[in-house]
Design an enzyme around this catalytic site. Sequence first.
Site, PDB file in Angstrom:
ATOM      1  N   SER A  68      38.766 -22.489  24.687  1.00  0.00           N
ATOM      2  CA  SER A  68      38.963 -23.845  24.164  1.00  0.00           C
ATOM      3  C   SER A  68      40.437 -24.109  23.880  1.00  0.00           C
ATOM      4  O   SER A  68      41.206 -23.205  23.544  1.00  0.00           O
ATOM      5  CB  SER A  68      38.168 -24.043  22.881  1.00  0.00           C
ATOM      6  OG  SER A  68      36.798 -23.833  23.111  1.00  0.00           O
TER       7      SER A  68
HETATM    8  N1  SAH Z   1      34.662 -19.980  21.741  1.00  0.00           N
HETATM    9  C1  SAH Z   1      35.315 -19.849  23.019  1.00  0.00           C
HETATM   10  C2  SAH Z   1      34.911 -20.944  23.953  1.00  0.00           C
HETATM   11  C3  SAH Z   1      34.045 -20.428  25.012  1.00  0.00           C
HETATM   12  S1  SAH Z   1      33.463 -21.632  26.161  1.00  0.00           S
HETATM   13  C4  SAH Z   1      36.813 -19.804  22.818  1.00  0.00           C
HETATM   14  O1  SAH Z   1      37.282 -19.258  21.857  1.00  0.00           O
HETATM   15  O2  SAH Z   1      37.555 -20.258  23.632  1.00  0.00           O
HETATM   16  C5  SAH Z   1      31.778 -21.721  25.718  1.00  0.00           C
HETATM   17  C6  SAH Z   1      30.961 -20.477  25.887  1.00  0.00           C
HETATM   18  O3  SAH Z   1      29.627 -20.824  25.551  1.00  0.00           O
HETATM   19  C7  SAH Z   1      30.918 -19.895  27.301  1.00  0.00           C
HETATM   20  O4  SAH Z   1      31.338 -18.578  27.266  1.00  0.00           O
HETATM   21  C8  SAH Z   1      29.443 -20.012  27.698  1.00  0.00           C
HETATM   22  O5  SAH Z   1      28.975 -18.934  28.496  1.00  0.00           O
HETATM   23  C9  SAH Z   1      28.767 -20.023  26.343  1.00  0.00           C
HETATM   24  N2  SAH Z   1      27.422 -20.616  26.319  1.00  0.00           N
HETATM   25  C10 SAH Z   1      26.960 -21.729  26.950  1.00  0.00           C
HETATM   26  N3  SAH Z   1      25.660 -21.935  26.664  1.00  0.00           N
HETATM   27  C11 SAH Z   1      25.287 -20.928  25.824  1.00  0.00           C
HETATM   28  C12 SAH Z   1      24.061 -20.561  25.174  1.00  0.00           C
HETATM   29  N4  SAH Z   1      22.936 -21.279  25.326  1.00  0.00           N
HETATM   30  N5  SAH Z   1      24.054 -19.466  24.396  1.00  0.00           N
HETATM   31  C13 SAH Z   1      25.167 -18.711  24.210  1.00  0.00           C
HETATM   32  N6  SAH Z   1      26.343 -18.983  24.806  1.00  0.00           N
HETATM   33  C14 SAH Z   1      26.409 -20.084  25.596  1.00  0.00           C
END
Ligand code: SAH
Length: 219
Positions: A68
Amino acid sequence: MNSIQGIGMTSRRTRERMIDRLIDQGITSHKILDAMRNVPRHLFMDDALASRAYEDTSLPIGHGQTISQPYIVAKMTELLVDQRHLKNVLEIGTGCGYHTAVLAQLVEHVNTVERIYPLHKQAKDRLWGLEIRNVSYLHNDGGCGWPEKALFDGILVAAAPSEIPEKLLEQLAVGGILLIPIGKERGMQELQRVIRTESGYDIERLEPVSFVPFMSGKG
Ligand code: SAH
């Protein structure tokens, strides 16, 4: 100066510029700015992208996912933590673990769930390497929450479903805050803040945001 010290100094300077930008963008909490100053964001991505780590943008982390944008990490953290002392937080979407590492400095315990196994494993190893110990990790569909660890006084979701998963509402403590982007289409989503009250849930619609989609099942 050897090359590692050189890299260290560059990243410290660019990290400081990221903090200045966050202040310009309206982030005021010193606690949160300090936490983001402490976490080396460049260690959460591939070497090829590390030089861009402190830009205010989301960047690819593999498996079609992104880390993010710093502003959104700061803003969500500010909305969640504010002046409160949080004991038990649930994060859905560990991704590369950057936001987890920021949260881990601000709350007592973080429980983080990721559906894509390689991302889950890499984030766990990375945070362990950074000596961050107040985090529990789960490889699962975050739509189930984490019943064994509930209730949570804060829940933060980093992927956008079209509606709020019921299980997350159930696992929120009274007085707890859930922050979640809602809307399937990227660029057409809004951040919502839900507060559980004695009698139900107060839902507040906040700013427009752009997140990867919330997916069902394990990847
Ligand atoms: N928090 C992260 C952002 C990751 S992007 C950061 O620090 O940058 C969002 C993440 O959510 C992805 O890795 C994706 O695989 C995960 N995601 C999407 N749907 C999900 C679900 N139902 N359960 C768990 N993770 C999920």
